[in-house]
Scaffold this motif. Sequence first.
Motif, PDB file in Angstrom:
ATOM      1  N   VAL A  61       0.846  -1.188   0.000  1.00 18.06           N
ATOM      2  CA  VAL A  61       0.000   0.000   0.000  1.00 18.06           C
ATOM      3  C   VAL A  61       0.883   1.239   0.000  1.00 18.06           C
ATOM      4  O   VAL A  61       1.791   1.344   0.834  1.00 18.06           O
ATOM      5  CB  VAL A  61      -0.925   0.028   1.234  1.00 18.06           C
ATOM      6  N   PRO A  62       0.662   2.194  -0.918  1.00 15.05           N
ATOM      7  CA  PRO A  62       1.454   3.423  -0.897  1.00 15.05           C
ATOM      8  C   PRO A  62       1.089   4.296   0.294  1.00 15.05           C
ATOM      9  O   PRO A  62      -0.057   4.287   0.757  1.00 15.05           O
ATOM     10  CB  PRO A  62       1.090   4.106  -2.220  1.00 15.05           C
ATOM     11  N   ASP A  63       2.077   5.049   0.776  1.00 14.37           N
ATOM     12  CA  ASP A  63       1.784   5.988   1.847  1.00 14.37           C
ATOM     13  C   ASP A  63       1.149   7.251   1.271  1.00 14.37           C
ATOM     14  O   ASP A  63       0.858   7.322   0.066  1.00 14.37           O
ATOM     15  CB  ASP A  63       3.037   6.303   2.659  1.00 14.37           C
ATOM     16  N   SER A  64       0.936   8.245   2.100  1.00 18.89           N
ATOM     17  CA  SER A  64       0.235   9.454   1.660  1.00 18.89           C
ATOM     18  C   SER A  64       0.974  10.184   0.550  1.00 18.89           C
ATOM     19  O   SER A  64       0.360  10.923  -0.226  1.00 18.89           O
ATOM     20  CB  SER A  64       0.021  10.398   2.857  1.00 18.89           C
ATOM     21  N   ASP A  65       2.274   9.979   0.468  1.00 19.18           N
ATOM     22  CA  ASP A  65       3.071  10.619  -0.578  1.00 19.18           C
ATOM     23  C   ASP A  65       3.181   9.767  -1.835  1.00 19.18           C
ATOM     24  O   ASP A  65       3.847  10.162  -2.792  1.00 19.18           O
ATOM     25  CB  ASP A  65       4.476  10.931  -0.044  1.00 19.18           C
ATOM     26  N   GLY A  66       2.561   8.591  -1.818  1.00 16.93           N
ATOM     27  CA  GLY A  66       2.580   7.724  -2.989  1.00 16.93           C
ATOM     28  C   GLY A  66       3.731   6.739  -3.020  1.00 16.93           C
ATOM     29  O   GLY A  66       3.840   5.953  -3.960  1.00 16.93           O
ATOM     30  N   ALA A  67       4.614   6.775  -2.012  1.00 14.17           N
ATOM     31  CA  ALA A  67       5.737   5.838  -1.979  1.00 14.17           C
ATOM     32  C   ALA A  67       5.265   4.475  -1.495  1.00 14.17           C
ATOM     33  O   ALA A  67       4.520   4.373  -0.524  1.00 14.17           O
ATOM     34  CB  ALA A  67       6.838   6.375  -1.066  1.00 14.17           C
ATOM     35  N   VAL A  71       2.871  -2.664   4.094  1.00 15.45           N
ATOM     36  CA  VAL A  71       2.262  -3.969   3.822  1.00 15.45           C
ATOM     37  C   VAL A  71       0.929  -4.039   4.557  1.00 15.45           C
ATOM     38  O   VAL A  71       0.840  -3.658   5.727  1.00 15.45           O
ATOM     39  CB  VAL A  71       3.179  -5.116   4.272  1.00 15.45           C
ATOM     40  N   ALA A  72      -0.107  -4.536   3.877  1.00 16.40           N
ATOM     41  CA  ALA A  72      -1.450  -4.602   4.456  1.00 16.40           C
ATOM     42  C   ALA A  72      -1.530  -5.751   5.451  1.00 16.40           C
ATOM     43  O   ALA A  72      -2.201  -6.761   5.246  1.00 16.40           O
ATOM     44  CB  ALA A  72      -2.489  -4.771   3.355  1.00 16.40           C
ATOM     45  N   CYS A  73      -0.818  -5.574   6.570  1.00 16.71           N
ATOM     46  CA  CYS A  73      -0.725  -6.607   7.604  1.00 16.71           C
ATOM     47  C   CYS A  73      -0.729  -5.951   8.971  1.00 16.71           C
ATOM     48  O   CYS A  73      -0.032  -4.955   9.186  1.00 16.71           O
ATOM     49  CB  CYS A  73       0.551  -7.425   7.419  1.00 16.71           C
ATOM     50  N   ASP A  74      -1.532  -6.477   9.872  1.00 21.67           N
ATOM     51  CA  ASP A  74      -1.450  -6.158  11.288  1.00 21.67           C
ATOM     52  C   ASP A  74      -0.799  -7.366  11.953  1.00 21.67           C
ATOM     53  O   ASP A  74      -1.369  -8.457  11.925  1.00 21.67           O
ATOM     54  CB  ASP A  74      -2.847  -5.905  11.857  1.00 21.67           C
ATOM     55  N   PRO A  75       0.409  -7.218  12.499  1.00 21.58           N
ATOM     56  CA  PRO A  75       1.124  -8.389  13.015  1.00 21.58           C
ATOM     57  C   PRO A  75       0.471  -9.049  14.207  1.00 21.58           C
ATOM     58  O   PRO A  75       0.807 -10.187  14.536  1.00 21.58           O
ATOM     59  CB  PRO A  75       2.498  -7.831  13.382  1.00 21.58           C
ATOM     60  N   GLY A  76      -0.491  -8.376  14.856  1.00 21.21           N
ATOM     61  CA  GLY A  76      -1.220  -8.986  15.951  1.00 21.21           C
ATOM     62  C   GLY A  76      -0.522  -8.829  17.291  1.00 21.21           C
ATOM     63  O   GLY A  76       0.681  -9.009  17.402  1.00 21.21           O
ATOM     64  N   ARG A  77      -1.283  -8.489  18.292  1.00 25.05           N
ATOM     65  CA  ARG A  77      -0.720  -8.287  19.622  1.00 25.05           C
ATOM     66  C   ARG A  77      -0.167  -9.572  20.211  1.00 25.05           C
ATOM     67  O   ARG A  77       0.806  -9.563  20.968  1.00 25.05           O
ATOM     68  CB  ARG A  77      -1.799  -7.717  20.549  1.00 25.05           C
ATOM     69  N   GLU A  91      -6.491  -1.240  -7.043  1.00 23.58           N
ATOM     70  CA  GLU A  91      -5.477  -0.321  -6.549  1.00 23.58           C
ATOM     71  C   GLU A  91      -5.761   0.106  -5.113  1.00 23.58           C
ATOM     72  O   GLU A  91      -6.850   0.618  -4.815  1.00 23.58           O
ATOM     73  CB  GLU A  91      -5.398   0.917  -7.440  1.00 23.58           C
ATOM     74  N   PRO A  92      -4.792  -0.086  -4.212  1.00 22.47           N
ATOM     75  CA  PRO A  92      -4.948   0.455  -2.859  1.00 22.47           C
ATOM     76  C   PRO A  92      -4.777   1.975  -2.887  1.00 22.47           C
ATOM     77  O   PRO A  92      -3.911   2.496  -3.595  1.00 22.47           O
ATOM     78  CB  PRO A  92      -3.814  -0.214  -2.087  1.00 22.47           C
ATOM     79  N   LEU A  93      -5.604   2.662  -2.137  1.00 17.57           N
ATOM     80  CA  LEU A  93      -5.554   4.121  -2.140  1.00 17.57           C
ATOM     81  C   LEU A  93      -4.492   4.605  -1.160  1.00 17.57           C
ATOM     82  O   LEU A  93      -4.435   4.157  -0.014  1.00 17.57           O
ATOM     83  CB  LEU A  93      -6.919   4.693  -1.784  1.00 17.57           C
ATOM     84  N   PRO A  94      -3.636   5.528  -1.587  1.00 16.83           N
ATOM     85  CA  PRO A  94      -2.534   5.988  -0.737  1.00 16.83           C
ATOM     86  C   PRO A  94      -3.025   6.522   0.605  1.00 16.83           C
ATOM     87  O   PRO A  94      -4.037   7.219   0.687  1.00 16.83           O
ATOM     88  CB  PRO A  94      -1.896   7.109  -1.573  1.00 16.83           C
ATOM     89  N   GLY A  95      -2.308   6.159   1.652  1.00 12.77           N
ATOM     90  CA  GLY A  95      -2.580   6.697   2.975  1.00 12.77           C
ATOM     91  C   GLY A  95      -3.792   6.118   3.684  1.00 12.77           C
ATOM     92  O   GLY A  95      -4.197   6.645   4.729  1.00 12.77           O
ATOM     93  N   THR A  96      -4.384   5.038   3.144  1.00  7.93           N
ATOM     94  CA  THR A  96      -5.609   4.501   3.757  1.00  7.93           C
ATOM     95  C   THR A  96      -5.369   3.258   4.611  1.00  7.93           C
ATOM     96  O   THR A  96      -6.319   2.711   5.181  1.00  7.93           O
ATOM     97  CB  THR A  96      -6.663   4.158   2.688  1.00  7.93           C
ATOM     98  N   LEU A  97      -4.128   2.787   4.695  1.00 12.09           N
ATOM     99  CA  LEU A  97      -3.848   1.598   5.488  1.00 12.09           C
ATOM    100  C   LEU A  97      -4.000   1.909   6.973  1.00 12.09           C
ATOM    101  O   LEU A  97      -3.454   2.891   7.478  1.00 12.09           O
ATOM    102  CB  LEU A  97      -2.428   1.102   5.209  1.00 12.09           C
ATOM    103  N   ARG A  98      -4.757   1.055   7.673  1.00 11.77           N
ATOM    104  CA  ARG A  98      -4.941   1.202   9.109  1.00 11.77           C
ATOM    105  C   ARG A  98      -4.680  -0.136   9.802  1.00 11.77           C
ATOM    106  O   ARG A  98      -5.210  -1.165   9.391  1.00 11.77           O
ATOM    107  CB  ARG A  98      -6.365   1.665   9.448  1.00 11.77           C
ATOM    108  N   ARG A  99      -3.872  -0.104  10.844  1.00  9.90           N
ATOM    109  CA  ARG A  99      -3.604  -1.278  11.670  1.00  9.90           C
ATOM    110  C   ARG A  99      -4.080  -0.992  13.085  1.00  9.90           C
ATOM    111  O   ARG A  99      -3.979   0.138  13.557  1.00  9.90           O
ATOM    112  CB  ARG A  99      -2.117  -1.602  11.689  1.00  9.90           C
ATOM    113  N   TYR A 100      -4.534  -2.021  13.780  1.00  7.17           N
ATOM    114  CA  TYR A 100      -5.102  -1.826  15.117  1.00  7.17           C
ATOM    115  C   TYR A 100      -4.476  -2.778  16.141  1.00  7.17           C
ATOM    116  O   TYR A 100      -5.145  -3.232  17.065  1.00  7.17           O
ATOM    117  CB  TYR A 100      -6.617  -2.014  15.058  1.00  7.17           C
TER     118      TYR A 100
END
Length: 307
Positions: A61-67, A71-77, A91-100
């Motif tokens: 997934v690109p970051d907000s700057d497009g770089a 990786v679309a992964c939350d490693p898990g607590r 296409e993944p949209l830049p800056g939209t990746l969220r991990r919890y």
Amino acid sequence: MASYNLLEFGMYVERAGEKVRYDRVAEVIRNVDADVWAVQELADEDALRRLANTTGLRCDVPDSDGAMGEVACDPGRNGFGVGLLWKPGIEPLPGTLRRYTFDVYFHGLVKVELDVGGIRLQAASAHLTPFGSPQIVTEARRVVSNLTRPDGCPPGFVGSDSNSITGDRIRRQDGRWDWHAADPYAGQDWYDALVWQCTWRYDPRTGRRIHRADRAAGDVLRAGGLHDTGAVLDVPFAATVGYWPTGDPYGPRDIDHIRVTTALTPAIRSSRVYRCELALTASDHLPKVAEIDLAALAERPTLPQAA
């Protein structure tokens, strides 16, 4: 979309037979040929990258700057990561990746927004606690907020190992409302592990414990606007777990689900469990697969067009 618990994928690479099993997981994914995958029980981000490379899917997934590089992964607590994969052309949209990872989840949730043919959708993968209420109910409320807040966010779907049966209700032919999923513990004698899957009360005359499936987490998800695709279509029961030779005392159950936000319910065309000999030897969970026809949406959440 498909949801698939991969059984400790990449965690024990030196264990006898694991390379063969990993290859089977990858073959299952190629055979199902879903556009988007929510996967659970990953060792780490590298395991997801390797799986993407093996299956021809993407997870960057690109970051907000497009770089690129996220990786679309939350490693898990607690060491069981969750991830997302999708076909080239989505296409993944830049800056939209969220991990919890350090949110309320015992395991985790990862989310990204995708451009699917010009339509903006949220995709998420989650793995809820195996230790029942009240934690699993808290996690279910958080899943609702992750997919439906803030107001005006795009429609979406979440694939999960829910570690419980659904709490969705359907209307039967005689007009009664009833649970879509039958109680898999009905008629079983009590055993200790049911403490994580059931609620119970006591018969005041005999003192006997009377138990039933704890549907509270699934009920929260449905009440919050996340609909189980199988319940929407009222598909017959098919187990996703209960066939593996070790580690599951409960028997056949369906605890893997694909849920969609309300806006996507008219577009659901099918919901099924992918069961074959290969899948039965690849993981202790079978993939859940749902077909969503985006052309059927009354309001298409399209991306802004360039001037």
